[in-house]
Motif scaffolding. Structure first.
Motif, PDB file in Angstrom:
ATOM      1  N   ASN A 287       0.831  -1.213   0.000  1.00 36.25           N
ATOM      2  CA  ASN A 287       0.000   0.000   0.000  1.00 36.25           C
ATOM      3  C   ASN A 287       0.862   1.259   0.000  1.00 36.25           C
ATOM      4  N   TRP A 288       1.846   1.273  -0.871  1.00 33.42           N
ATOM      5  CA  TRP A 288       2.905   2.281  -0.842  1.00 33.42           C
ATOM      6  C   TRP A 288       2.537   3.501  -1.680  1.00 33.42           C
ATOM      7  N   TRP A 289       2.833   4.686  -1.159  1.00 24.62           N
ATOM      8  CA  TRP A 289       2.659   5.929  -1.903  1.00 24.62           C
ATOM      9  C   TRP A 289       3.660   6.939  -1.381  1.00 24.62           C
ATOM     10  N   ILE A 290       3.680   8.122  -1.953  1.00 25.62           N
ATOM     11  CA  ILE A 290       4.731   9.075  -1.618  1.00 25.62           C
ATOM     12  C   ILE A 290       4.733   9.448  -0.135  1.00 25.62           C
ATOM     13  N   GLU A 293       6.799   6.892   1.483  1.00 24.23           N
ATOM     14  CA  GLU A 293       8.196   7.115   1.105  1.00 24.23           C
ATOM     15  C   GLU A 293       8.828   8.174   2.014  1.00 24.23           C
ATOM     16  N   VAL A 433      -2.390  11.564  -6.878  1.00 21.04           N
ATOM     17  CA  VAL A 433      -1.796  10.603  -5.935  1.00 21.04           C
ATOM     18  C   VAL A 433      -1.620   9.248  -6.610  1.00 21.04           C
ATOM     19  N   GLU A 434      -2.548   8.900  -7.483  1.00 26.65           N
ATOM     20  CA  GLU A 434      -2.499   7.603  -8.156  1.00 26.65           C
ATOM     21  C   GLU A 434      -1.183   7.379  -8.885  1.00 26.65           C
ATOM     22  N   SER A 435      -0.568   8.467  -9.389  1.00 21.31           N
ATOM     23  CA  SER A 435       0.682   8.325 -10.139  1.00 21.31           C
ATOM     24  C   SER A 435       1.901   8.297  -9.215  1.00 21.31           C
ATOM     25  N   MET A 436       1.672   8.410  -7.898  1.00 19.84           N
ATOM     26  CA  MET A 436       2.770   8.362  -6.921  1.00 19.84           C
ATOM     27  C   MET A 436       2.558   7.193  -5.964  1.00 19.84           C
ATOM     28  N   THR A 437       2.195   6.034  -6.524  1.00 21.39           N
ATOM     29  CA  THR A 437       1.926   4.854  -5.700  1.00 21.39           C
ATOM     30  C   THR A 437       2.841   3.703  -6.105  1.00 21.39           C
ATOM     31  N   ALA A 441       6.288   5.631  -6.316  1.00 19.47           N
ATOM     32  CA  ALA A 441       6.098   6.587  -5.214  1.00 19.47           C
ATOM     33  C   ALA A 441       7.223   7.603  -5.101  1.00 19.47           C
ATOM     34  N   THR A 481      -3.409  -2.792  -8.431  1.00 18.48           N
ATOM     35  CA  THR A 481      -2.276  -3.119  -7.571  1.00 18.48           C
ATOM     36  C   THR A 481      -1.253  -3.964  -8.338  1.00 18.48           C
TER      37      THR A 481
END
Length: 662
Positions: A287-290, A293, A433-437, A441, A481
């Motif tokens: 479940n990783w996102w910026i 990070e 946000v979707e593009s930083m997952t 991320a 995912t």
């Protein structure tokens, strides 16, 4: 009111009274409060019939909550096992390596020396309600009403609703902590989720969701109420950074005898190392996102800074000794930040400001505690939970299924984040946000688009979403995912509560001895449009409303970021995570070996103990990103998880409303 509605309300009141009576008969306390505590509980119960706790003056409200917490400990803690034998014993689970008398074991073992498996990886989640009322649902209960329909009607974001008392750091922080606490074991079997009648825009013929894997049957009660296992340790032990096994922890450390975690230094910034697929190498990377990070990197840096301080003060320490002490300090610091900073930000009420500070420092306060130490050896009210002595209150420690349920806070995440320069305040770019997952991320940070200070400043000035009806991020309702799944997490959240036997909204409140709404209008605080939509969706039966849907729909206490229903579980379990842990509360009083694993300089070292006591989130951010110090200084005296002061360029930016859909 018509005679028909009066009759109906009378019937509802009678039925509700019977349900409450039946449940009260089955709620047997596991421990008895002291006479003084029973008097306090009774007195505040009488007072609250006239004035609710949140309308009392701050200090009185804080005492009200303290006695409410004692009552919750009495009636709302249940083991996930039929017998405490499952928690292990020293004979069958001996502590062979004495290192772990005074250090955390990565899989969570030996926090309790009497029950060495308690809270460790692979143990079951407990319950806040008796197991006989949290049983496995029937097929009809599982699918009624259709969970995808409920997600569409009451979770799907229409317009972004901001939480204007918080910033995005608060949203990232809670997910960062949740990844330390729990993760259910997933089955290989799947649900084939039926789509609602009348058509659905879902891009596939059906929605497949992996089931939660039940534990093996150990007792006949497990057939009606399955137990579910936690893949993480349940302790506040930083497992999201360090891993939930000794093997995982070893792999994350440097090869040098310096006690540090491995980071990739690019010359511009330090990053978490990556595997061949671009996934971060850290304790928990799902479940990783910026936002993950940023915080994982920050507290890996903090661990290494603690290592440097320990090595300078104690040059004869081995690499393992430095690592063990640094991990203890880092974990305790995160627990402190969550207790005295994050919680008062999301629950901005005078009683909570006082109560959460008292959880850590006691009512005598921070200054006196630092000056004189604990005034009371055992009282958590007088001198705080740290050092008061570990206590399980009649039920072995675990996190609970209901605790997992109330921490479903996906609404905090916006669909887009506007990023600004930390030095000039100028708008850089607004990014979905979707593009930083997942493996993407860190891309904005690695491509020189953003620096870490830019990202933290932007998170400091941006609002998260409000935890309320119809504010679920769009991209999470059709999430792709890396394992090839496509899921609506709104549907998943509803289904998980039903699957795991979490009671529905009215039963949930009843089991917490809270008032229960008799009409949909009462539930929604007079919002007749929402009430009518809920009535239609749930077939007119208020008892069918899901716990998450009801808690989103109920009016919130002024200053609160989430419902009072969720809050009742929160105040019980937030303090339990501290009180059950011998590395924070200290060993039980009178236990052998009290000199190890306690809340003292002997366990943490003099340097480490002072680090925990003196530092906060503001110090951590400023230490590793000096560019943020000016922003943090502007907000001195203000909670770091509240919106930061914007620079003029950021204030002038009008291109796209921050966190609004692009």
């Amino acid at each position: 009111m018509t005679s028909d509605s009066a009759t109906a309300n009378g019937v509802n009141a009678t039925e509700d009274s019977k349900r409450k009576s039946d449940q009260d008969e089955q709620l047997l306390p596991f421990f008895q409060p002291s006479i003084a505590e029973r008097i306090g509980i009774g007195a505040f119960k009488l007072l609250n019939k006239v004035v609710p706790w949140y309308k009392l003056p701050g200090i009185i409200g804080a005492f009200n909550l303290a006695f409410l917490r004692i009552e919750l400990r009495q009636y709302n803690l249940y083991d996930g096992y039929a017998s405490t034998e499952a928690q292990g014993n020293p004979h069958d689970n001996p502590l062979r390596d004495k290192r772990y008398l005074g250090a955390r074991h990565s899989d969570g073992k030996f926090n309790s020396l009497d029950m060495p498996l308690m809270g460790c990886k692979g143990m079951r989640f407990g319950r806040n309600f008796p197991r006989h009322v949290t049983g496995k649902p029937t097929e009809e209960e599982l699918w009624t009403p259709n969970p995808r329909m409920i997600s569409d009607k009451f979770m799907a974001r229409r317009d972004f609703i901001p939480a204007t008392t918080l910033n995005m750091l608060a949203a990232a922080w809670i997910q960062f902590q949740i990844h330390d606490w729990f993760n259910h074991v997933q089955s290989e079997e799947k649900f084939n989720v039926p789509l609602p009648d009348g058509g659905d825009p879902w891009p596939h013929p059906h929605m497949e969701i992996f089931r939660t894997k039940p534990d093996e049957v150990r007792d006949s009660s497990d057939i009606k109420c399955p137990g579910y296992n936690n893949e993480n340790t349940a302790w506040w032990d930083g497992s999201q950074i360090y891993g939930s096994s000794e093997e995982a922890t070893k792999a994350l450390r440097t090869k040098l005898p310096d006690g540090k975690l491995t980071l990739d230094d690019t010359g511009i910034a330090s990053f978490l190392p990556r595997d061949k697929d671009g996934n971060p190498l850290t304790g928990f990377n799902s479940n990783w996102w910026i936002g993950m990070e940023m915080l994982h990197t920050l507290f890996a840096l903090e661990h290494n800074a603690i290592c440097d301080a320990l090595k300078a003060a104690y040059p004869d320490m081995t690499g393992d000794q430095i690592f063990d002490k640094a991990r203890l300090v880092n974990c305790a610091l995160m627990a402190k930040i969550h207790t005295v900073e994050w919680t008062p930000a999301i629950l901005a009420h005078p009683a909570l400001q006082i109560g959460m500070a008292a959880n850590w420092w006691g009512i005598v306060g921070e200054k006196l505690t630092k000056m004189l130490g604990r005034i009371s050896k055992t009282s958590e009210i007088i001198s705080g939970i740290p050092g008061s002595g570990a206590e399980q209150d009649g039920a072995p420690y675990s996190l609970t299924e209901e605790f997992v349920s109330v921490y479903r806070m996906h609404s905090l995440i916006p669909d887009n984040i506007a990023f600004f320069s930390a030095t000039t305040g100028k708008h850089i770019q607004t990014i979905p946000v979707e593009s930083m997952t997942f493996s993407h991320a860190s891309e904005p940070l690695r491509t020189s688009l953003l620096t870490f200070p830019d990202a933290f400043y932007s998170f400091g000035i941006n609002y998260p979403g409000a935890i309320t009806t119809r504010n679920y991020p769009r991209f999470l309702r059709q999430l792709h995912t890396p394992d090839g799944q496509t899921r609506d997490l709104g549907t998943v959240d509803i289904l998980r509560d039903r699957e795991r036997g979490v009671p529905r909204y009215c039963a949930f409140r009843r089991l917490l001895r809270m008032s229960v709404p008799s009409t949909f209008e009462e539930l929604t605080g007079g919002n007749t449009i929402l009430a009518n939509e809920l009535r239609e969706a749930y077939g007119g039966d208020i008892e069918m409303v899901d716990a998450l849907v009801g808690s989103h729909a109920e009016p919130v206490i002024p200053g609160f970021g989430f419902s009072e229903t969720a809050f009742r579980v929160f105040i019980l379990m937030a303090s339990r995570r501290l009180k059950s842990d011998r590395f924070i509360a200290g060993p039980p009083h009178g236990a052998e070996g009290e000199e190890v694993g306690g809340w003292n300089e002997g366990t943490y070292t003099k340097v480490g103990f002072k680090w925990v006591q003196d530092m906060g989130m503001r110090d951590v951010l400023g230490r590793h990103f000096p560019e943020l110090r000016g922003h943090l200084d502007k907000g001195k005296g203000k909670n770091v998880f509240a919106p930061w002061v914007k620079m003029a360029e950021s204030e002038r930016y009008k291109g796209v409303e921050t966190n609004a859909p692009v």
